[in-house]
Design a protein around this motif. Structure first.
Motif, PDB file in Angstrom:
ATOM      1  N   TYR A  20     -16.871  31.412 -19.351  1.00 25.29           N
ATOM      2  CA  TYR A  20     -15.625  32.039 -19.776  1.00 25.29           C
ATOM      3  C   TYR A  20     -15.209  31.547 -21.163  1.00 25.29           C
ATOM      4  O   TYR A  20     -14.662  32.313 -21.961  1.00 25.29           O
TER       5      TYR A  20
ATOM      6  N   LYS B  17      -8.754  36.135 -19.660  1.00 23.18           N
ATOM      7  CA  LYS B  17      -8.505  36.018 -18.229  1.00 23.18           C
ATOM      8  C   LYS B  17      -9.776  36.354 -17.459  1.00 23.18           C
ATOM      9  O   LYS B  17     -10.567  37.189 -17.891  1.00 23.18           O
TER      10      LYS B  17
ATOM     11  N   SER C 140      -2.656  44.203  -9.068  1.00 21.10           N
ATOM     12  CA  SER C 140      -2.441  43.177 -10.099  1.00 21.10           C
ATOM     13  C   SER C 140      -1.414  42.135  -9.696  1.00 21.10           C
ATOM     14  O   SER C 140      -1.311  41.090 -10.318  1.00 21.10           O
TER      15      SER C 140
ATOM     16  N   GLU D 249     -10.641  39.969 -16.709  1.00 25.10           N
ATOM     17  CA  GLU D 249     -11.229  40.786 -17.766  1.00 25.10           C
ATOM     18  C   GLU D 249     -12.744  40.750 -17.692  1.00 25.10           C
ATOM     19  O   GLU D 249     -13.418  41.746 -17.933  1.00 25.10           O
TER      20      GLU D 249
ATOM     21  N   THR E 231      -6.140  34.892 -25.853  1.00 27.38           N
ATOM     22  CA  THR E 231      -6.165  34.725 -24.397  1.00 27.38           C
ATOM     23  C   THR E 231      -7.396  35.380 -23.787  1.00 27.38           C
ATOM     24  O   THR E 231      -7.854  36.417 -24.258  1.00 27.38           O
TER      25      THR E 231
ATOM     26  N   LYS F 121      -6.540  29.952 -22.983  1.00 28.98           N
ATOM     27  CA  LYS F 121      -5.995  30.267 -24.296  1.00 28.98           C
ATOM     28  C   LYS F 121      -6.552  29.304 -25.344  1.00 28.98           C
ATOM     29  O   LYS F 121      -6.714  28.122 -25.091  1.00 28.98           O
TER      30      LYS F 121
ATOM     31  N   THR G 117      -3.862  35.222  -9.165  1.00 34.14           N
ATOM     32  CA  THR G 117      -5.025  35.240 -10.045  1.00 34.14           C
ATOM     33  C   THR G 117      -6.178  34.455  -9.440  1.00 34.14           C
ATOM     34  O   THR G 117      -5.993  33.382  -8.878  1.00 34.14           O
TER      35      THR G 117
ATOM     36  N   ASP H  37      -1.936  30.006 -14.036  1.00 31.42           N
ATOM     37  CA  ASP H  37      -2.525  31.231 -13.484  1.00 31.42           C
ATOM     38  C   ASP H  37      -4.012  31.342 -13.813  1.00 31.42           C
ATOM     39  O   ASP H  37      -4.620  32.393 -13.614  1.00 31.42           O
ATOM     40  N   ASN H  38      -4.586  30.231 -14.357  1.00 40.37           N
ATOM     41  CA  ASN H  38      -6.010  30.132 -14.690  1.00 40.37           C
ATOM     42  C   ASN H  38      -6.432  30.991 -15.883  1.00 40.37           C
ATOM     43  O   ASN H  38      -7.627  31.169 -16.116  1.00 40.37           O
ATOM     44  N   SER H  39      -5.486  31.530 -16.623  1.00 39.15           N
ATOM     45  CA  SER H  39      -5.845  32.182 -17.874  1.00 39.15           C
ATOM     46  C   SER H  39      -6.167  31.107 -18.906  1.00 39.15           C
ATOM     47  O   SER H  39      -5.662  29.985 -18.841  1.00 39.15           O
TER      48      SER H  39
END
Length: 210
Positions: free
Chosen positions: A168, A132, A153, A135, A130, A34, A157, A30-32
């Motif tokens: 990022y 995203k 939402s 954010e 995390t 971590k 993503t 989802d491209n987040s």
């Protein structure tokens, strides 16, 4: 006998949500992004009651100071002692003193039986931080903009380009540094894992017992 795997069977990637590991960052499907920090531990039971209460209060203050969520992972594994026993066996073979050789053999038998009976486990502690993309975008929005993002939402993503990765990652690193500094106040040392360590960690998680 080998089992026939259905043609439409899901691949391993379906269950492993990791898209890429890059520069110490785990990028999910989802491209987040971590970052995983390995943490030392504190023997809480050996502390006095006032010391325990002080650590609890500092930990509460640490959590309340964060404006982002973290994940705390405790990984338990069977204690791996085979390599240690192999070293002792080599010492036994080279031992010229008969009495010491017998004592070494008895020690090996004792350790093997003790570990088997006691079922000794080792514990590793990790903190996952995390970040995203959404954010970063929300920082520039007013209240109504954030509300619209909340309602929408469920949409996929947003993806990011390679040239934005450094931007990022810098924001993710800022969060990691806050975690490291906060845990230092509790007597806990936290170290971010690099690419090789992250790969090994995920391999161990998905290959338990190997």
């Amino acid at each position: 006998m080998a089992q026939n795997i259905p043609k439409n069977a899901p691949s391993v990637q379906t269950f492993v949500k990791v898209k890429e590991i890059k520069d110490g960052v785990v990028i999910l499907q989802d491209n987040s992004m971590k970052s995983v920090c390995a943490c030392s531990s504190v023997n809480f039971d050996l502390l006095s009651v006032p010391e325990q209460e002080a650590i609890i209060n500092r930990f509460q203050e640490f959590l309340n100071s964060l404006d982002f969520s973290i994940q705390i992972i405790v990984a338990s594994r069977h204690f791996e002692i085979d390599s240690y026993l192999n070293q002792i066996r080599e010492m036994e073979k080279r031992q010229t003193n008969e009495l010491l050789r017998v004592q070494t053999s008895e020690y090996i038998n004792f350790v093997e039986s003790f570990v088997e009976f006691a079922n000794i486990m080792t514990k590793s502690f990790y903190v996952v931080v995390t970040f995203k993309i959404a954010e970063s975008k929300e920082e520039e929005l007013d209240f109504m903009g954030k509300l619209k993002n909340l309602i929408a939402s469920r949409k996929p993503t947003e993806t990011f380009k390679d040239e934005n990765f450094a931007q990022y990652k810098m924001q993710l690193d800022q969060r990691v540094n806050l975690i490291i500094q906060g845990l230092q106040g509790l007597g806990i040392k936290a170290v971010p894992l690099n690419d090789e360590q992250l790969t090994e960690l995920f391999y161990e998680f998905y290959n338990i017992g190997k």
